[in-house]
Design an enzyme around this catalytic site. Structure first.
Site, mmCIF file in Angstrom:
data_model
loop_
_atom_site.group_PDB
_atom_site.id
_atom_site.type_symbol
_atom_site.label_atom_id
_atom_site.label_comp_id
_atom_site.label_asym_id
_atom_site.label_seq_id
_atom_site.Cartn_x
_atom_site.Cartn_y
_atom_site.Cartn_z
ATOM 1 N N LYS A 22 0.823 -1.208 0.000
ATOM 2 C CA LYS A 22 0.000 0.000 0.000
ATOM 3 C C LYS A 22 0.858 1.259 0.000
ATOM 4 C CE LYS A 22 -1.560 1.777 3.910
ATOM 5 N NZ LYS A 22 -1.511 3.242 4.128
ATOM 6 N N ASN A 23 1.787 1.361 0.932
ATOM 7 C CA ASN A 23 2.551 2.600 1.078
ATOM 8 C C ASN A 23 3.425 2.885 -0.141
ATOM 9 O OD1 ASN A 23 1.423 3.122 3.567
ATOM 10 N ND2 ASN A 23 3.095 2.192 4.727
ATOM 11 N N CYS A 116 -5.362 8.461 9.702
ATOM 12 C CA CYS A 116 -5.629 7.929 11.032
ATOM 13 C C CYS A 116 -5.621 9.062 12.056
ATOM 14 C CB CYS A 116 -4.581 6.879 11.418
ATOM 15 S SG CYS A 116 -4.717 5.357 10.466
ATOM 16 N N ARG A 121 0.817 14.793 12.810
ATOM 17 C CA ARG A 121 1.183 14.468 11.438
ATOM 18 C C ARG A 121 1.600 15.747 10.726
ATOM 19 N NH1 ARG A 121 0.005 9.289 9.767
ATOM 20 N NH2 ARG A 121 -0.277 8.021 11.603
ATOM 21 N N ASP A 305 4.629 0.826 12.206
ATOM 22 C CA ASP A 305 3.415 0.194 11.697
ATOM 23 C C ASP A 305 3.245 -1.244 12.174
ATOM 24 O OD1 ASP A 305 2.464 2.406 10.417
ATOM 25 O OD2 ASP A 305 2.944 1.744 8.388
ATOM 26 N N ARG A 397 -8.428 -0.009 4.784
ATOM 27 C CA ARG A 397 -7.582 1.009 4.171
ATOM 28 C C ARG A 397 -6.255 0.414 3.709
ATOM 29 N NH1 ARG A 397 -5.719 5.218 7.684
ATOM 30 N NH2 ARG A 397 -4.682 5.824 5.762
#
Length: 421
Positions: A22-23, A116, A121, A305, A397
């Site tokens: 995903k990232n 999230c 952030r 993560d 997600r």
């Protein structure tokens, strides 16, 4: 809205293939904005974040098809440089469009990012990098407004190694006039993959895979094709699924070096992991889980993560372990939910003190963010009785139908509709 119902204490067995990262995909997709034509990204994951990025790129004018895990992105008719709140609020990676739009079109208006709902952030590192390259930045009405007729090479030193800021600076610098030097650049596999993709488009980047990057700006880039790497967080999560259920499973994952920190900690906890022919086999059938401390750090350290998943694993360890998160200091919203399952965890500042218990017991719990959701799934797999996990849209997600992968390994996990919010 869906939920998971898990009947725990089932042994797992078999083999499963890891989906695309995903990232990584979320960085590759905005990079296509630097070109004019059709780009192809294979092994793209079918997760909600991918679809959010698709909607955002379509908003900008890109033509996109997504079939059989292959993205075809046509950037020949980009009509807008505005990334609206309705898309960006869902995912902080949306800020990745800032650098490409600014470099290619000289203008970008990007909503402040979401994602999230935990931890700071900040986007200041992204904005400072754009300013170093010559952009004028203003914040107005919740939007980042960036202008630069032509970006110019500069020296960019990140005080903190940031994956997102490194990616944005890279994508801006490849079309800037002159030479850009980025120091303390992130070296995560997803950033290295982005660097390789940019080079395949015609970018000139020296130092790929290192903390110091030298970029010689070029006048234009051309469309390219790339095979997305598999997801190291999904791979690590499934390895812990094997460990916490004291099972033997195999994952198809040819990049063991990408998760070496997780593998080392798993081996320290008592499991055996064999690497052969692009596969990893974890054998935890005779495991007595040893309490093993973890401190998260930037790659190649233990990933933030995986902090929540490791915390879930340590709930059943023999002894007390300390899990410290040095990346996001308040990423512990999963702890109260794990305690509802019978765990004994206390949060002190940016550490979770986990006293191992003899068993977990199923209960109704609620997901609070993407990786917290994964930790609850892992705990539910190991718990006695039935665990009901609400708000699994967080999980969707970033994990591609993880319940199907677990079902194929023998887990009793079902996705069912729910009206609860």
């Amino acid at each position: 809205m869906d939920k998971f119902i898990i009947n725990g204490k089932r042994k797992l067995s078999g083999k499963v293939k890891i989906s695309g990262a995903k990232n990584s995909c979320l960085a590759l997709m905005p990079a296509t904005l630097l070109t004019e034509g059709t780009n192809v990204i294979r092994n793209a994951p079918e997760v909600n974040d991918t679809y959010t990025m698709i909607k955002l790129l379509k908003e900008l004018g890109a033509g996109i098809t997504f079939e059989n895990f292959e993205l075809q992105i046509d950037t020949s008719k980009i009509t807008s440089q505005v990334a609206p709140y309705e898309h960006v609020k869902k995912m902080r990676a949306s800020v990745y469009v800032l650098g490409p739009l600014l470099a290619k079109y000289g203008y970008a208006k990007v909503s402040m990012p979401g994602g999230c709902a935990w931890g700071p952030r900040p986007v200041n590192l992204h904005l400072e990098a754009m300013e170093k390259l010559g952009a004028n930045i203003e914040i107005e009405g919740g939007y980042i407004i960036a202008n630069a007729p032509k970006l110019k090479g500069a020296n960019i030193n990140f005080d903190i190694s940031s994956v997102g800021a490194t990616g944005n600076a890279l994508m801006a610098a490849v079309l800037a006039k002159g030479t850009t030097k980025i120091t303390n650049a992130a070296i995560e596999p997803e950033i290295v993959h982005l660097e390789e993709y940019l080079v395949s488009m015609g970018a000139k980047i020296d130092g790929i895979g290192t903390n110091t990057l030298i970029i010689e700006g070029v006048d234009e880039l051309h469309p390219a094709e790339i095979e997305n790497i598999p997801d190291r967080i999904e791979a690590s999560t499934l390895l812990i699924a094997g460990a916490i259920t004291k099972s033997k499973i195999t994952i198809e994952y040819p990049f063991a070096n990408h998760i070496e920190a997780v593998i080392r900690k798993l081996e320290s906890s008592g499991v055996v992991i064999d690497k052969a022919n692009g596969e990893l086999t974890i054998d935890a059938r005779d495991l007595e889980i040893r309490a093993t401390d973890v401190t998260t750090s930037v790659y190649p350290g233990f990933p933030t993560d995986m902090q929540a998943q490791w915390t879930a694993y340590m709930t059943l360890a023999d002894g007390t372990s300390t899990i410290t998160d040095n990346i996001y200091l308040d990423r512990f919203k999963h702890v109260p939910e794990l305690n509802r399952l019978g765990a004994d965890i206390e949060v002190r500042n940016n550490s979770a003190i986990v006293k191992g218990v003899k068993k977990l017991t199923g209960a109704k719990v609620m997901s609070t963010d993407l990786r917290a959701s994964a930790s609850l799934v892992l705990a539910g797999l190991a718990a006695e009785g039935t665990t009901e996990i609400l708000r699994i849209y967080h999980l969707d997600r970033g994990y591609q139908r993880i319940e199907e992968k677990l079902q194929s390994l023998g887990a009793d996990i079902k996705r069912v509709p729910t009206e609860e919010y």
